[in-house]
Design a protein around this motif. Structure first.
Motif, PDB file in Angstrom:
ATOM      1  N   GLU A 155      -9.713   2.929  34.623  1.00 45.71           N
ATOM      2  CA  GLU A 155      -8.894   1.816  34.156  1.00 45.71           C
ATOM      3  C   GLU A 155      -8.043   2.171  32.933  1.00 45.71           C
ATOM      4  O   GLU A 155      -6.892   1.755  32.821  1.00 45.71           O
ATOM      5  N   LYS A 156      -8.597   2.940  31.999  1.00 43.66           N
ATOM      6  CA  LYS A 156      -7.843   3.279  30.787  1.00 43.66           C
ATOM      7  C   LYS A 156      -6.655   4.178  31.109  1.00 43.66           C
ATOM      8  O   LYS A 156      -5.560   4.003  30.561  1.00 43.66           O
ATOM      9  N   HIS A 157      -6.858   5.121  32.008  1.00 38.63           N
ATOM     10  CA  HIS A 157      -5.762   6.001  32.408  1.00 38.63           C
ATOM     11  C   HIS A 157      -4.706   5.207  33.183  1.00 38.63           C
ATOM     12  O   HIS A 157      -3.496   5.415  33.010  1.00 38.63           O
ATOM     13  N   GLU A 158      -5.143   4.277  34.018  1.00 37.26           N
ATOM     14  CA  GLU A 158      -4.212   3.439  34.776  1.00 37.26           C
ATOM     15  C   GLU A 158      -3.397   2.549  33.832  1.00 37.26           C
ATOM     16  O   GLU A 158      -2.199   2.333  34.048  1.00 37.26           O
ATOM     17  N   ALA A 159      -4.052   2.042  32.779  1.00 37.11           N
ATOM     18  CA  ALA A 159      -3.342   1.217  31.792  1.00 37.11           C
ATOM     19  C   ALA A 159      -2.289   2.049  31.065  1.00 37.11           C
ATOM     20  O   ALA A 159      -1.176   1.579  30.808  1.00 37.11           O
ATOM     21  N   PHE A 160      -2.636   3.299  30.741  1.00 34.70           N
ATOM     22  CA  PHE A 160      -1.691   4.179  30.057  1.00 34.70           C
ATOM     23  C   PHE A 160      -0.506   4.495  30.965  1.00 34.70           C
ATOM     24  O   PHE A 160       0.646   4.550  30.507  1.00 34.70           O
ATOM     25  N   THR A 161      -0.762   4.677  32.243  1.00 28.50           N
ATOM     26  CA  THR A 161       0.308   4.929  33.211  1.00 28.50           C
ATOM     27  C   THR A 161       1.231   3.726  33.317  1.00 28.50           C
ATOM     28  O   THR A 161       2.459   3.864  33.363  1.00 28.50           O
ATOM     29  N   PRO A 214     -10.404   8.158  25.969  1.00 26.64           N
ATOM     30  CA  PRO A 214      -9.266   8.873  25.389  1.00 26.64           C
ATOM     31  C   PRO A 214      -9.041   8.520  23.927  1.00 26.64           C
ATOM     32  O   PRO A 214      -9.506   7.492  23.453  1.00 26.64           O
ATOM     33  N   SER A 215      -8.302   9.387  23.237  1.00 27.76           N
ATOM     34  CA  SER A 215      -7.830   9.103  21.890  1.00 27.76           C
ATOM     35  C   SER A 215      -6.305   9.038  21.955  1.00 27.76           C
ATOM     36  O   SER A 215      -5.671   9.945  22.503  1.00 27.76           O
ATOM     37  N   ILE A 216      -5.733   7.970  21.400  1.00 27.43           N
ATOM     38  CA  ILE A 216      -4.295   7.752  21.539  1.00 27.43           C
ATOM     39  C   ILE A 216      -3.638   7.713  20.163  1.00 27.43           C
ATOM     40  O   ILE A 216      -4.099   7.000  19.261  1.00 27.43           O
ATOM     41  N   GLN A 218      -3.367   6.322  14.598  1.00 29.85           N
ATOM     42  CA  GLN A 218      -4.212   6.378  15.789  1.00 29.85           C
ATOM     43  C   GLN A 218      -4.577   4.976  16.236  1.00 29.85           C
ATOM     44  O   GLN A 218      -4.831   4.090  15.409  1.00 29.85           O
ATOM     45  N   LEU A 219      -4.583   4.769  17.534  1.00 32.26           N
ATOM     46  CA  LEU A 219      -5.070   3.501  18.071  1.00 32.26           C
ATOM     47  C   LEU A 219      -6.538   3.378  17.689  1.00 32.26           C
ATOM     48  O   LEU A 219      -7.343   4.253  18.035  1.00 32.26           O
ATOM     49  N   PRO A 220      -6.933   2.308  16.961  1.00 29.04           N
ATOM     50  CA  PRO A 220      -8.332   2.179  16.533  1.00 29.04           C
ATOM     51  C   PRO A 220      -9.301   2.273  17.712  1.00 29.04           C
ATOM     52  O   PRO A 220      -9.018   1.758  18.800  1.00 29.04           O
ATOM     53  N   SER A 221     -10.414   2.924  17.493  1.00 22.73           N
ATOM     54  CA  SER A 221     -11.374   3.165  18.576  1.00 22.73           C
ATOM     55  C   SER A 221     -11.972   1.879  19.134  1.00 22.73           C
ATOM     56  O   SER A 221     -12.415   1.839  20.296  1.00 22.73           O
ATOM     57  N   HIS A 222     -11.970   0.796  18.330  1.00 21.68           N
ATOM     58  CA  HIS A 222     -12.550  -0.454  18.808  1.00 21.68           C
ATOM     59  C   HIS A 222     -11.579  -1.265  19.663  1.00 21.68           C
ATOM     60  O   HIS A 222     -11.967  -2.275  20.260  1.00 21.68           O
ATOM     61  N   VAL A 223     -10.316  -0.826  19.732  1.00 20.34           N
ATOM     62  CA  VAL A 223      -9.305  -1.540  20.520  1.00 20.34           C
ATOM     63  C   VAL A 223      -9.319  -1.017  21.956  1.00 20.34           C
ATOM     64  O   VAL A 223      -9.205   0.195  22.188  1.00 20.34           O
ATOM     65  N   ASP A 224      -9.465  -1.917  22.911  1.00 20.12           N
ATOM     66  CA  ASP A 224      -9.478  -1.512  24.314  1.00 20.12           C
ATOM     67  C   ASP A 224      -8.124  -0.924  24.715  1.00 20.12           C
ATOM     68  O   ASP A 224      -7.072  -1.394  24.262  1.00 20.12           O
ATOM     69  N   VAL A 225      -8.161   0.092  25.559  1.00 22.03           N
ATOM     70  CA  VAL A 225      -6.922   0.689  26.064  1.00 22.03           C
ATOM     71  C   VAL A 225      -6.435  -0.151  27.238  1.00 22.03           C
ATOM     72  O   VAL A 225      -6.862   0.033  28.380  1.00 22.03           O
ATOM     73  N   THR A 226      -5.562  -1.100  26.938  1.00 29.71           N
ATOM     74  CA  THR A 226      -4.962  -1.948  27.964  1.00 29.71           C
ATOM     75  C   THR A 226      -3.449  -1.904  27.806  1.00 29.71           C
ATOM     76  O   THR A 226      -2.934  -1.488  26.760  1.00 29.71           O
ATOM     77  N   LEU A 227      -2.734  -2.344  28.823  1.00 32.93           N
ATOM     78  CA  LEU A 227      -1.273  -2.355  28.764  1.00 32.93           C
ATOM     79  C   LEU A 227      -0.782  -3.179  27.583  1.00 32.93           C
ATOM     80  O   LEU A 227       0.062  -2.725  26.794  1.00 32.93           O
TER      81      LEU A 227
END
Length: 257
Positions: free
Chosen positions: A57-63, A106-108, A120-129
């Motif tokens: 899901e995280k990779h799909e959100a990044f895409t 991932p780390s963004i 850096q995107l904080p680690s507690h923030v979900d990787v969503t669109l």
């Protein structure tokens, strides 16, 4: 003969570029040699450090974010770095440079014109669109809205449903002129949808918003192509621009037949 066929098949499989295993539309794959030179070429870069062959899901959100970003701006590079903790440990040194936690991929990162200025995107923030869009909006002047949305239109239509009829008509004229100046075919189509909804809300009132939303959702849930689904999603996103917390304007009276 069978032995030869199996051998040829194995050779073909090993000949396929490994990058094919990673699908991220619009993303540039960076490594220790290309990273710094590439990041320096763009005003801003969003880079995802991840396992060598990411999925889920995280990779799909990044895409999905990559696709949205490419439509919205030319000033933002979207890139990935695949970090391997086996074999030749590809890009591990690059990950170490930014203290990437390989146990929590991932780390963004958002880079601002060079490899040393970043957040850096904080680690507690979900990787969503939506969170990736908010991350860029909070740290740059770039605007990456929902697909189909136009920043200039959004800004002047926040309370459109509640403003007087005369002001609504003026806004229709103003945005009609802007729509005619657009050169990108997709933006022209999106602007046309804004104008249609503006006229409808002006004519029949706020109830149109709910009725049209339900209609588009029914169509989207039906048997339609992916291209049609994307078109319907853009229209739904544009409709949301007109939503208000409270309707204070009286709906126009319907003429009796």
């Amino acid at each position: 003969m069978m032995h030869i066929l199996v051998t040829l098949l194995l050779v073909a499989i090993h000949s396929i570029p490994t990058t094919w295993a990673v699908t991220c539309t619009g993303c540039v794959d960076l490594d220790e040699l290309s990273f710094e030179k590439t990041v320096e070429r763009f005003p801003y870069s969003v880079v995802k450090f991840d396992i060598a062959y990411p999925y889920g899901e995280k990779h799909e959100a990044f895409t999905a974010f990559s696709k949205s970003a490419h439509k919205a701006t030319k000033d933002l590079l979207i890139a990935t770095v695949g970090v391997k903790d086996y074999g030749e440990l590809e890009n591990k040194a690059l990950g170490d440079r930014y203290k990437v936690d390989d146990k929590n991929f991932p780390s963004i990162f958002l880079f601002k014109g060079n490899a040393d200025e970043y957040v850096q995107l904080p680690s507690h923030v979900d990787v969503t669109l939506d969170n990736l869009k908010a991350f860029v909006s909070a740290n740059t002047p770039l605007y990456i809205g929902r697909d189909g949305c136009i920043k200039e239109f959004n800004e002047v239509l926040k309370n459109y449903a509640n403003i007087p009829d005369a002001e609504q008509l003026k806004l229709i004229e103003k945005l009609q002129a802007k729509q005619e100046q657009l050169t990108d075919p997709e933006q022209q189509q999106n602007a046309r949808a804004y104008l249609i909804y503006m006229r409808k809300i002006h004519e029949v009132g706020y109830d149109f918003l709910e009725e049209e939303t339900k209609r588009l959702l029914r169509l989207k849930a039906g048997k339609v192509t992916e291209a049609k689904k994307e078109e319907l999603l853009r229209k739904l996103n544009i409709l949301e621009v007109f939503r208000v917390h409270k309707v204070t304007k009286t709906a126009p009276e319907k003429e009796e037949l």
